[in-house]
Scaffold this active site. Sequence first.
Site, PDB file in Angstrom:
ATOM      1  N   ASN A 279       0.807  -1.223   0.000  1.00 16.96           N
ATOM      2  CA  ASN A 279       0.000   0.000   0.000  1.00 16.96           C
ATOM      3  C   ASN A 279       0.836   1.268   0.000  1.00 16.96           C
ATOM      4  O   ASN A 279       0.292   2.368  -0.101  1.00 16.96           O
ATOM      5  CB  ASN A 279      -0.948   0.004   1.200  1.00 16.96           C
TER       6      ASN A 279
ATOM      7  N   ARG B 171      -7.965  -1.633  -7.454  1.00 21.11           N
ATOM      8  CA  ARG B 171      -8.513  -0.320  -7.144  1.00 21.11           C
ATOM      9  C   ARG B 171      -7.446   0.760  -7.153  1.00 21.11           C
ATOM     10  O   ARG B 171      -7.702   1.899  -7.547  1.00 21.11           O
ATOM     11  CB  ARG B 171      -9.196  -0.382  -5.771  1.00 21.11           C
TER      12      ARG B 171
ATOM     13  N   ASP C 289      -7.436  -3.487   7.789  1.00 19.73           N
ATOM     14  CA  ASP C 289      -6.783  -4.580   7.072  1.00 19.73           C
ATOM     15  C   ASP C 289      -6.304  -5.700   8.000  1.00 19.73           C
ATOM     16  O   ASP C 289      -5.825  -6.730   7.524  1.00 19.73           O
ATOM     17  CB  ASP C 289      -5.603  -4.050   6.255  1.00 19.73           C
TER      18      ASP C 289
ATOM     19  N   VAL D 207     -14.751   1.179   9.150  1.00 16.47           N
ATOM     20  CA  VAL D 207     -14.117   1.753   7.954  1.00 16.47           C
ATOM     21  C   VAL D 207     -14.832   1.322   6.679  1.00 16.47           C
ATOM     22  O   VAL D 207     -15.156   2.142   5.824  1.00 16.47           O
ATOM     23  CB  VAL D 207     -12.624   1.377   7.902  1.00 16.47           C
TER      24      VAL D 207
END
Length: 419
Positions: free
Chosen positions: A23, A92, A306, A328
């Site tokens: 990420n 994404r 996550d 979230v």
Amino acid sequence: MDTIVITGGNVLHGEVRISGAKNSALPILASTILGGEECVINNVPQVVDVVTMGKLLRLLGAQVEHEGNRAVVRAGVIHSTQAPYELVKTMRASVLVLGPLLARWGEATVSLPGGCAIGSRPVNIHLAGLTKLGAEVSVEHGYIRARSRRLKGALIYCDVPTVTGTENLMMAACLAQGTTTIENAAKEPEIVDLADFLTKRGAKIAGAGSDIITIEGVRELRGSDHEVIPDRIEAGTYLVAGAMTKGAVVVNGCRPDHLEPVLAKLLETGVTIKVEKEAVHLDASKINRLKAVDVRTLPSPGFPTDMQAQMAALMAVAEGTSVITETVFESRFMHVEELRRMGANIRVEGNRLVITGCERLTGAPVMASDLRASAGLILAGLCADGVTEVLRVYHLDRGYERLEEKLQTLGAAIERRKA
């Protein structure tokens, strides 16, 4: 599609080294197209999402070379400003080229993003922010279309702290005329890493890691070298694996300061943790049962969403009842039905999981629905009686580098069976 097969019951022990953060690597790679000079990115994880980002950059016209965990990008010439559906639907994070393309080349056409099926994650904050910077933005036939001669600095307030939104707007603002202030910005460590890279290239960014980021636009960015930060979610996953199997593991090459919310919850379960500069030692070998703890996911610096599926697996074998509240993402409980197939006692109440731990799970064939659910099911298999088969592990390969191999080094009976 490959299958991960686990024979449960082995106690994990030993050391494992953490890879670079997926990420963090993805926005950093996307940001290379903000300038034409060579960028050398080290500690890039060898995962499918990174491969996809490389394909997208090449499609746009950049030269991308991967040498192990090193990526070299030259974006001197871009012959396309369109990110097509065929690539964006699989990841994404592809939407992260929107801001850089618009800022440097004055236009961008990017497919609306896809990726893991963990609920709606709209890009309206990205689009509203780019509009504030002076872009003409529309959504037509499934594509975001944005144009601007040169973006102009503005005050942008994010309705919610969005990680990719903050990254996209921060990158776009680097080449805007004047000063941009992003309020209610996301504060994740990956945003700080991106800001550090951009600053090395000549960007003027202050406040990354806080809820107010200020960017003073510059005319161009130069090339630079950079090392991606360690993956805090991968590190947390191995720590939970050690706890669930009542083992003793050492996670090397990590950033303990990025793991504080996870470490705090693990300590509550009764394990022993020792923190060094770039390592975390976890010892669960001296406790009979882990204690149930409540978890509430929050944007950074709170407990990361996550890690929610991994903690759900952990609580499934803890003593007592725990409540996991997901704030979230909606629809991020698709791993629950699969954990139930393994004997977990879980009920869903809106955005909460109520979990009553059992002493042992039982192996079963299960199906992964997204990246982190894959990891949670594998962790459950590590401490289950019998054999667990995890199907659709292509999700896993998007974000974990050689997970089964690293678990093998810790003593897990786990293998990948090729389709």
